[in-house]
Design an enzyme around this catalytic site. Structure first.
Site, PDB file in Angstrom:
ATOM      1  N   ASP A 196      39.209  45.352  46.500  1.00 18.27           N
ATOM      2  CA  ASP A 196      39.261  45.559  45.045  1.00 18.27           C
ATOM      3  C   ASP A 196      39.296  44.172  44.413  1.00 18.27           C
ATOM      4  O   ASP A 196      40.295  43.769  43.819  1.00 18.27           O
ATOM      5  CB  ASP A 196      40.488  46.369  44.651  1.00 18.27           C
ATOM      6  CG  ASP A 196      40.465  46.779  43.174  1.00 18.27           C
ATOM      7  OD1 ASP A 196      39.491  46.424  42.468  1.00 18.27           O
ATOM      8  OD2 ASP A 196      41.413  47.441  42.717  1.00 18.27           O
ATOM      9  N   ALA A 197      38.189  43.461  44.554  1.00 13.14           N
ATOM     10  CA  ALA A 197      38.136  42.049  44.177  1.00 13.14           C
ATOM     11  C   ALA A 197      37.896  41.832  42.686  1.00 13.14           C
ATOM     12  O   ALA A 197      37.345  40.805  42.282  1.00 13.14           O
ATOM     13  CB  ALA A 197      37.060  41.339  44.990  1.00 13.14           C
TER      14      ALA A 197
END
Length: 270
Positions: A196-197
């Site tokens: 979940d960058a």
């Protein structure tokens, strides 16, 4: 996900974990998940149930502050549990800067994860929203550092296309999207991905260098473009158009349009 704009009902367990200290809601997602900051009144927080939009994170004292991520029991499928995130944080902590896990647990209402605060600001703090080029470059550098630091051979989790596609609901995706998802590109140089960058999950020092990553519940081995495509896209959501190329430049890679398009489609589908 966003800073709560309305009063928040603080779960009983969060109040117990606070042990009489200040409870400040700092983040909420659309599925009912909440994140709170716990700490002394001198930390600049506001009373529980009030909006923290005017806080200045750089003024908080270090050491005593903690964060609690709380999920209701019925948060829904596909969301990483706090136990899964706790495992990943503990594994990653020996290799890259991430929050230290203090405790986690569950009860009839939900589950929670308590971590130690890191003395840094989110990349979407107002300070960095006003300096997007600095923030976006730091996001790219941080992502490259994460990918370089975490050993694929030792990572016990995956975040593969196959397992993600398996979670897609055909009735919602439709036949065209399913056909496009079935045509996955070959994995290029797998790394341990963040999962979940998005921009809010990178923390920055006040000098603009990256400090740490947070929210690692989906961490696992995958194509680096699974992270890169979303990190760059999130700059549009948070800073406006015109900054995506800085993520790739700072990471040290040329854009791959086909992989970017595929992993953004997969993100939307899952």
């Amino acid at each position: 996900m966003s800073v709560p704009a309305e009063p928040v009902v603080v779960p009983d367990v969060v109040r117990r974990l606070a042990r009489g200290e200040r409870v400040v809601p700092v983040w909420a997602n659309e599925l009912g998940g909440l994140t709170f900051r716990l700490g002394p009144p001198s930390g600049g927080g506001r009373p529980a149930g009030r909006s923290p939009a005017d806080e200045k994170p750089g003024d908080r004292p270090a050491g005593r502050l903690r964060y609690v991520k709380w999920h209701p029991r019925d948060i829904g499928p596909g969301v990483a549990t706090v136990s899964e995130e706790a495992e990943r944080l503990r594994w990653a902590a020996a290799r890259t800067p991430v929050p230290r896990v203090l405790e986690h647990g569950r009860d009839d209402d939900g589950e929670w994860l308590v971590t130690e605060a890191i003395g840094a600001r989110s990349a979407v703090d107002p300070r960095w929203l006003a300096a997007p080029e600095t923030a976006v470059r730091a996001i790219g550098l941080a992502l490259r550092a994460l990918h370089d630091a975490l050993p694929v051979a030792d990572c016990p989790w995956t975040w593969s296309v196959e397992e993600r596609v398996a979670r897609v609901v055909p009735a919602k995706a439709g036949p065209d999207m399913l056909a496009r998802l079935a045509d996955a590109p070959d994995v290029v140089g797998p790394v341990v991905c963040h999962g979940d960058a998005c921009a809010p999950n990178t923390l920055l020092h006040d000098d603009g260098t990256w400090a740490a990553h947070v929210d690692l519940g989906r961490l696992g081995v995958a194509d680096p473009w699974a992270d890169l495509s979303i990190a760059a896209l999130s700059t549009v959501w948070n800073y406006g158009p015109g900054h995506e190329h800085l993520v790739y430049e700072a990471y040290g890679i040329d854009p791959d349009p086909d992989r970017i398009a595929y992993y953004r489609l997969l993100w939307d589908a899952t």
